[in-house]
Design a protein around this motif. Structure first.
Motif, mmCIF file in Angstrom:
data_model
loop_
_atom_site.group_PDB
_atom_site.id
_atom_site.type_symbol
_atom_site.label_atom_id
_atom_site.label_comp_id
_atom_site.label_asym_id
_atom_site.label_seq_id
_atom_site.Cartn_x
_atom_site.Cartn_y
_atom_site.Cartn_z
ATOM 1 N N GLY A 116 1.616 6.403 -7.274
ATOM 2 C CA GLY A 116 1.341 5.207 -8.054
ATOM 3 C C GLY A 116 0.903 4.007 -7.248
ATOM 4 N N PHE A 117 0.907 4.134 -5.915
ATOM 5 C CA PHE A 117 0.521 3.022 -5.058
ATOM 6 C C PHE A 117 -0.903 3.194 -4.557
ATOM 7 N N PRO A 118 -1.592 2.073 -4.330
ATOM 8 C CA PRO A 118 -2.994 2.167 -3.867
ATOM 9 C C PRO A 118 -3.070 2.684 -2.431
ATOM 10 N N ASP A 119 -4.126 3.419 -2.153
ATOM 11 C CA ASP A 119 -4.341 3.924 -0.798
ATOM 12 C C ASP A 119 -4.705 2.795 0.157
ATOM 13 N N SER A 166 0.836 -1.197 0.000
ATOM 14 C CA SER A 166 0.000 0.000 0.000
ATOM 15 C C SER A 166 0.874 1.251 0.000
ATOM 16 N N ARG A 167 0.259 2.371 -0.286
ATOM 17 C CA ARG A 167 0.957 3.657 -0.268
ATOM 18 C C ARG A 167 1.598 3.897 1.097
ATOM 19 N N ARG A 171 12.040 6.414 -9.990
ATOM 20 C CA ARG A 171 11.128 7.512 -10.311
ATOM 21 C C ARG A 171 9.670 7.085 -10.452
ATOM 22 N N THR A 172 9.407 5.779 -10.438
ATOM 23 C CA THR A 172 8.039 5.306 -10.627
ATOM 24 C C THR A 172 7.669 4.297 -9.549
ATOM 25 N N ALA A 173 6.359 4.144 -9.372
ATOM 26 C CA ALA A 173 5.876 3.148 -8.420
ATOM 27 C C ALA A 173 6.279 1.746 -8.849
#
Length: 222
Positions: A219-222, A8-9, A192-194
């Motif tokens: 880019g990550f889910p909450d 998760s984020r 630089r990216t999820a």
């Protein structure tokens, strides 16, 4: 075979060192870094030693020594680290003498790390930057073992400034296998990216050094 679920984020935020190490950094930039770290739920910041001390209550403060080339006398690295600790740093990320590692002089690498370990004290978290992109696999293994013998807490892939590149999945996996959970593994440089962050975490990274933390976390889910 199903791909592993992404963290998760909040889980990713919890392992980020929110970083500002560019030469043109200003005190205003550090203030903004601290505010953004708090907004993102990131526990730690990493700044250049010249920016210390900083007011960052509630955050872990990391800095660097021998950065970015590593071609500093070990006593200079140690003095830089010790001064940083006196000015409030909780963690020190030191750069090894990369030339010694390339030449296979792992005794010199060990001595370099020991000097900084002794200078900053046992309570300070010590991360050892090995510039993995510039090393053969056998050298990565030997340098990681030297860091462990010297009493480091983490091995770290990269400064982010070396032309050979930054963190790679292969290097992180090899580093994690070598230290076997006895040390942490910090992936840093060019993340630089999820998707890139998720791959590195799956490969065994336990800490991420990011200058673009917001873009990665988005880019990550909450």
């Amino acid at each position: 075979m199903a791909e592993p679920a992404w963290p998760s984020r909040a889980e990713v935020a919890a392992v980020i060192d929110h970083t500002l190490l560019v030469p043109e950094a200003t005190q205003a930039g550090v203030t903004a870094l601290i505010a953004e770290a708090r907004e993102l739920g990131v526990p730690a910041i990493c700044v250049s030693p010249a920016m210390l001390p900083v007011r960052a209550r509630g955050l872990v403060v990391a800095t660097v020594a021998g950065f970015p080339s590593g071609k500093h006398h070990s006593l200079v690295k140690g003095a830089e680290g010790r001064l940083a600790v006196e000015q409030g740093a909780d963690e020190v990320d030191m750069v090894i003498d990369l030339g010694a590692a390339v030449a296979g002089d792992y005794a010199a690498v060990l001595a370099d790390i020991v000097t900084v370990r002794e200078a900053v004290g046992e309570r300070t978290v010590l991360k050892v930057i090995i510039e993995s992109a510039a090393l053969r696999d056998d050298a990565i293994v030997e340098v990681c073992l030297a860091a462990e013998r010297a009493g480091a807490n983490f091995v770290k892939t990269s400064t982010g400034f070396h032309p050979a590149g930054g963190a790679s999945v292969a290097a992180v996996r090899l580093m994690a296998e070598t230290v076997g959970g006895r040390l942490g593994v910090k992936a840093s440089g060019g993340i630089r990216t999820a998707a890139a962050a998720a791959e590195l975490l799956a490969a065994g990274a336990t800490r991420l050094g990011l200058s673009g933390s917001r873009a990665v976390l988005d880019g990550f889910p909450d």
